[in-house]
Design a protein around this motif. Structure first.
Motif, PDB file in Angstrom:
ATOM      1  N   GLY A 173      80.701  26.890 -35.294  1.00  0.00           N
ATOM      2  CA  GLY A 173      81.517  26.841 -36.501  1.00  0.00           C
ATOM      3  C   GLY A 173      80.753  26.599 -37.783  1.00  0.00           C
ATOM      4  N   VAL A 174      79.447  26.801 -37.769  1.00  0.00           N
ATOM      5  CA  VAL A 174      78.648  26.640 -38.989  1.00  0.00           C
ATOM      6  C   VAL A 174      77.960  27.976 -39.288  1.00  0.00           C
ATOM      7  N   PRO A 175      77.467  28.159 -40.518  1.00  0.00           N
ATOM      8  CA  PRO A 175      76.861  29.452 -40.870  1.00  0.00           C
ATOM      9  C   PRO A 175      75.587  29.806 -40.094  1.00  0.00           C
ATOM     10  N   ALA A 176      74.781  28.820 -39.730  1.00  0.00           N
ATOM     11  CA  ALA A 176      73.518  29.123 -39.030  1.00  0.00           C
ATOM     12  C   ALA A 176      73.818  29.768 -37.679  1.00  0.00           C
ATOM     13  N   PRO A 177      73.207  30.915 -37.380  1.00  0.00           N
ATOM     14  CA  PRO A 177      73.528  31.617 -36.140  1.00  0.00           C
ATOM     15  C   PRO A 177      72.767  31.124 -34.911  1.00  0.00           C
ATOM     16  N   THR A 178      71.599  30.544 -35.117  1.00  0.00           N
ATOM     17  CA  THR A 178      70.754  30.158 -33.975  1.00  0.00           C
ATOM     18  C   THR A 178      70.162  28.776 -34.171  1.00  0.00           C
ATOM     19  N   ASN A 179      69.611  28.246 -33.086  1.00  0.00           N
ATOM     20  CA  ASN A 179      68.915  26.960 -33.119  1.00  0.00           C
ATOM     21  C   ASN A 179      67.715  27.044 -34.059  1.00  0.00           C
ATOM     22  N   LEU A 180      67.255  25.880 -34.502  1.00  0.00           N
ATOM     23  CA  LEU A 180      66.033  25.852 -35.308  1.00  0.00           C
ATOM     24  C   LEU A 180      64.859  26.305 -34.441  1.00  0.00           C
ATOM     25  N   VAL A 181      63.830  26.821 -35.080  1.00  0.00           N
ATOM     26  CA  VAL A 181      62.674  27.387 -34.378  1.00  0.00           C
ATOM     27  C   VAL A 181      61.710  26.282 -33.951  1.00  0.00           C
ATOM     28  N   ILE A 182      61.275  26.364 -32.693  1.00  0.00           N
ATOM     29  CA  ILE A 182      60.216  25.480 -32.194  1.00  0.00           C
ATOM     30  C   ILE A 182      58.909  26.264 -32.306  1.00  0.00           C
ATOM     31  N   PRO A 183      57.920  25.748 -33.034  1.00  0.00           N
ATOM     32  CA  PRO A 183      56.658  26.479 -33.171  1.00  0.00           C
ATOM     33  C   PRO A 183      55.801  26.329 -31.917  1.00  0.00           C
ATOM     34  N   PRO A 184      54.810  27.179 -31.738  1.00  0.00           N
ATOM     35  CA  PRO A 184      53.877  26.952 -30.637  1.00  0.00           C
ATOM     36  C   PRO A 184      53.094  25.671 -30.910  1.00  0.00           C
TER      37      PRO A 184
END
Length: 200
Positions: free
Chosen positions: A171-182
């Motif tokens: 229900g929020v605008p962000a479509p995906t989880n935050l990115v985990i960097p290598p």
């Protein structure tokens, strides 16, 4: 020797000398021009992996570092914080991290390396429009996000919410989880953000 032979030899000499000087000038101009296309040392350093001492991050605290010009958060989650992560899977868009927003070794409920499950390493850029969320790590009403807030991150630009595993709520605008960097551990207290070579 006739006058024509002398003129021809002078002409050949002048043409050869002019060609040599022109070639040297062309190389002299081309080298700096081509070198300007190469990335500067500063640009190379901006993309380089960043070594971080995680021993400085107290339990329940967050450390901000920069990698490739992006904010990276390193969160030392307490046991209580990690226990809360299992209580709201039904409210998340991607609770199992099926969408590839992380390396394979972080595709788990905590979105961290198993050997140091308490440490979350995440790029602090909202997946909606690239704003930087703020930390709201305390659970409950003290965060200002409601009684049932489990702790995490809130993007004030458009209201996107992420839990303490950087997973996005429904229900929020962000479509995906935050990115985990290598990233990889160099020792128990040091990590290298931006490089996960050696069996990543």
């Amino acid at each position: 020797m006739s006058q024509n032979e002398v003129d021809r030899s002078k002409r050949r000499f002048l043409i050869a000398a002019t060609t040599a000087v022109g070639g040297i000038a062309t190389v002299g101009v081309a080298v700096p021009f081509l070198a300007s296309w190469m990335p500067s040392q500063r640009a190379k350093a901006a993309g380089a992996p960043v070594e971080v001492d995680v021993s400085k991050v107290e339990p329940g605290m967050i450390l901000n570092v920069e990698w490739q010009g992006k904010p990276v958060w390193i969160v030392n989650r307490t046991k209580e914080m990690m226990d809360l992560l299992a209580n709201h899977d039904d409210k998340l868009v991607d609770p199992k991290s099926d969408v590839q927003q992380q390396p394979k070794y972080c595709q788990n409920a905590l979105r961290s390396r198993a050997e140091h499950a308490n440490i979350l390493v995440v790029v602090g850029i909202c997946t909606h429009l690239g704003c930087s969320p703020s930390e709201k790590m305390k659970a409950g009403p003290v965060s200002g996000l409601g009684d049932d807030w489990p702790g995490g991150f809130f993007c004030p630009c458009h209201g996107s919410r992420f839990d303490l595993a950087a997973r996005v709520f429904k229900g929020v605008p962000a479509p995906t989880n935050l990115v985990i960097p290598p990233y990889k551990y160099l020792s128990d207290s040091r990590i290298l953000v931006g490089d996960d070579s050696k069996g990543a």
